[in-house]
Design a protein around this motif. Structure first.
Motif, PDB file in Angstrom:
ATOM      1  N   UNK A   5       0.841  -1.194   0.000  1.00 33.14           N
ATOM      2  CA  UNK A   5       0.000   0.000   0.000  1.00 33.14           C
ATOM      3  C   UNK A   5       0.880   1.249   0.000  1.00 33.14           C
ATOM      4  N   UNK A   6       0.603   2.156  -0.940  1.00 31.89           N
ATOM      5  CA  UNK A   6       1.384   3.396  -1.052  1.00 31.89           C
ATOM      6  C   UNK A   6       0.982   4.383   0.033  1.00 31.89           C
ATOM      7  N   UNK A   7       1.977   5.069   0.582  1.00 31.19           N
ATOM      8  CA  UNK A   7       1.742   6.162   1.523  1.00 31.19           C
ATOM      9  C   UNK A   7       2.763   7.263   1.247  1.00 31.19           C
ATOM     10  N   UNK A   8       2.292   8.494   1.281  1.00 33.75           N
ATOM     11  CA  UNK A   8       3.184   9.635   1.071  1.00 33.75           C
ATOM     12  C   UNK A   8       2.991  10.618   2.210  1.00 33.75           C
ATOM     13  N   UNK A   9       4.069  11.260   2.594  1.00 32.94           N
ATOM     14  CA  UNK A   9       3.989  12.264   3.653  1.00 32.94           C
ATOM     15  C   UNK A   9       4.731  13.520   3.210  1.00 32.94           C
ATOM     16  N   UNK A  10       4.219  14.656   3.672  1.00 33.87           N
ATOM     17  CA  UNK A  10       4.845  15.938   3.397  1.00 33.87           C
ATOM     18  C   UNK A  10       4.359  16.930   4.435  1.00 33.87           C
ATOM     19  N   UNK A  11       5.037  18.060   4.536  1.00 29.18           N
ATOM     20  CA  UNK A  11       4.626  19.127   5.442  1.00 29.18           C
ATOM     21  C   UNK A  11       4.046  20.264   4.630  1.00 29.18           C
ATOM     22  N   UNK A  12       2.995  20.860   5.165  1.00 28.28           N
ATOM     23  CA  UNK A  12       2.319  21.972   4.518  1.00 28.28           C
ATOM     24  C   UNK A  12       2.526  23.223   5.368  1.00 28.28           C
ATOM     25  N   UNK A  13       3.037  24.286   4.753  1.00 25.72           N
ATOM     26  CA  UNK A  13       3.205  25.575   5.434  1.00 25.72           C
ATOM     27  C   UNK A  13       1.931  26.381   5.231  1.00 25.72           C
ATOM     28  N   UNK A  14       1.235  26.673   6.333  1.00 27.64           N
ATOM     29  CA  UNK A  14      -0.047  27.369   6.283  1.00 27.64           C
ATOM     30  C   UNK A  14       0.073  28.650   7.102  1.00 27.64           C
ATOM     31  N   UNK A  15      -0.149  29.795   6.437  1.00 24.35           N
ATOM     32  CA  UNK A  15      -0.077  31.085   7.130  1.00 24.35           C
ATOM     33  C   UNK A  15      -1.286  31.268   8.027  1.00 24.35           C
ATOM     34  N   UNK A  16      -1.062  31.879   9.179  1.00 28.59           N
ATOM     35  CA  UNK A  16      -2.163  32.245  10.068  1.00 28.59           C
ATOM     36  C   UNK A  16      -2.786  33.539   9.566  1.00 28.59           C
ATOM     37  N   UNK A  17      -4.114  33.632   9.558  1.00 32.64           N
ATOM     38  CA  UNK A  17      -4.768  34.790   8.959  1.00 32.64           C
ATOM     39  C   UNK A  17      -4.918  35.996   9.879  1.00 32.64           C
ATOM     40  N   UNK A  18      -4.343  35.970  11.041  1.00 32.69           N
ATOM     41  CA  UNK A  18      -4.556  37.058  11.986  1.00 32.69           C
ATOM     42  C   UNK A  18      -3.255  37.390  12.699  1.00 32.69           C
ATOM     43  N   UNK A  19      -3.206  38.587  13.285  1.00 30.36           N
ATOM     44  CA  UNK A  19      -2.062  38.994  14.106  1.00 30.36           C
ATOM     45  C   UNK A  19      -0.767  39.059  13.330  1.00 30.36           C
ATOM     46  N   UNK A  20       0.323  38.771  14.039  1.00 31.73           N
ATOM     47  CA  UNK A  20       1.630  38.767  13.405  1.00 31.73           C
ATOM     48  C   UNK A  20       1.695  37.674  12.356  1.00 31.73           C
ATOM     49  N   UNK A  21       2.519  37.901  11.349  1.00 34.30           N
ATOM     50  CA  UNK A  21       2.681  36.932  10.264  1.00 34.30           C
ATOM     51  C   UNK A  21       3.378  35.688  10.826  1.00 34.30           C
ATOM     52  N   UNK A  22       2.580  34.663  11.092  1.00 33.42           N
ATOM     53  CA  UNK A  22       3.117  33.403  11.590  1.00 33.42           C
ATOM     54  C   UNK A  22       2.667  32.282  10.672  1.00 33.42           C
ATOM     55  N   UNK A  23       3.443  31.218  10.643  1.00 42.58           N
ATOM     56  CA  UNK A  23       3.150  30.084   9.780  1.00 42.58           C
ATOM     57  C   UNK A  23       3.168  28.810  10.608  1.00 42.58           C
ATOM     58  N   UNK A  24       2.193  27.950  10.360  1.00 44.59           N
ATOM     59  CA  UNK A  24       2.175  26.621  10.963  1.00 44.59           C
ATOM     60  C   UNK A  24       2.673  25.621   9.934  1.00 44.59           C
ATOM     61  N   UNK A  25       3.465  24.662  10.379  1.00 45.44           N
ATOM     62  CA  UNK A  25       3.986  23.611   9.515  1.00 45.44           C
ATOM     63  C   UNK A  25       3.301  22.320   9.925  1.00 45.44           C
ATOM     64  N   UNK A  26       2.405  21.856   9.073  1.00 46.92           N
ATOM     65  CA  UNK A  26       1.505  20.771   9.433  1.00 46.92           C
ATOM     66  C   UNK A  26       1.863  19.511   8.654  1.00 46.92           C
ATOM     67  N   UNK A  27       2.146  18.415   9.361  1.00 40.75           N
ATOM     68  CA  UNK A  27       2.437  17.152   8.668  1.00 40.75           C
ATOM     69  C   UNK A  27       1.165  16.560   8.068  1.00 40.75           C
ATOM     70  N   UNK A  28       1.281  16.077   6.835  1.00 42.57           N
ATOM     71  CA  UNK A  28       0.164  15.486   6.105  1.00 42.57           C
ATOM     72  C   UNK A  28       0.567  14.091   5.646  1.00 42.57           C
ATOM     73  N   UNK A  29      -0.359  13.137   5.774  1.00 46.09           N
ATOM     74  CA  UNK A  29      -0.138  11.763   5.315  1.00 46.09           C
ATOM     75  C   UNK A  29      -1.254  11.407   4.341  1.00 46.09           C
ATOM     76  N   UNK A  30      -0.885  10.831   3.202  1.00 52.63           N
ATOM     77  CA  UNK A  30      -1.861  10.368   2.218  1.00 52.63           C
ATOM     78  C   UNK A  30      -1.643   8.882   1.958  1.00 52.63           C
ATOM     79  N   UNK A  31      -2.660   8.227   1.431  1.00 51.96           N
ATOM     80  CA  UNK A  31      -2.606   6.780   1.199  1.00 51.96           C
ATOM     81  C   UNK A  31      -3.064   6.435  -0.215  1.00 51.96           C
TER      82      UNK A  31
END
Length: 132
Positions: free
Chosen positions: A24-50
């Motif tokens: 079974x194939x699985x892929x993982x990567x991180x997604x950089x998602x900007x926060x829409x409020x306040x100071x310019x901050x970014x969350x780095x969120x791990x993603x897994x697909x199958x």
């Protein structure tokens, strides 16, 4: 109860494709998602697909590409080599949309060839040429 997450962001690295022992194939990567409020901050969120989604992501997504991910948040844990409990929070994606089209990857020569092949001279060569 509901556990759904929708994210739009850019990949921080190329997807890593692996296969489970049963194939079974699985892929993982991180997604950089900007926060829409306040100071310019970014969350780095791990993603897994199958399965097919994992193979499509590995074939078509690259570092820096914009995509939308829809899935569920999962928290798992394991014991590391030092005997400490480690918690991992990730999004298990069941739907990934590639948000940047192929036109952005075309070179000027390919655009000129498309213009001459189609006879369409108003083919936009950059975002600045778009009428909206």
């Amino acid at each position: 109860m509901l556990n759904r997450s929708i994210l739009i962001g850019r990949l921080t690295r190329d997807p890593e494709l692996r296969y489970t022992p049963n194939g079974t194939a699985t892929a993982s990567f991180n997604l950089a998602v900007d926060r829409p409020f306040g100071d310019k901050e970014t969350d780095f969120i791990p993603v897994v697909t199958w399965r097919q989604t994992a193979e499509a992501c590995a074939n078509y997504l690259r570092k820096g590409r914009l995509c939308a991910v829809e899935g569920r948040i999962q928290v798992r844990n394991y014991e590391n080599n030092e005997g400490k409990r480690v918690y991992v929070t990730e999004v298990i994606a069941d739907n990934v949309r590639f948000l940047e089209g192929r036109i952005q990857e075309k070179t000027e020569d390919q655009i000129e060839q498309t213009k001459s092949d189609t006879g369409y001279s108003n083919y936009p060569s950059s975002d600045d040429d778009l009428p909206f």
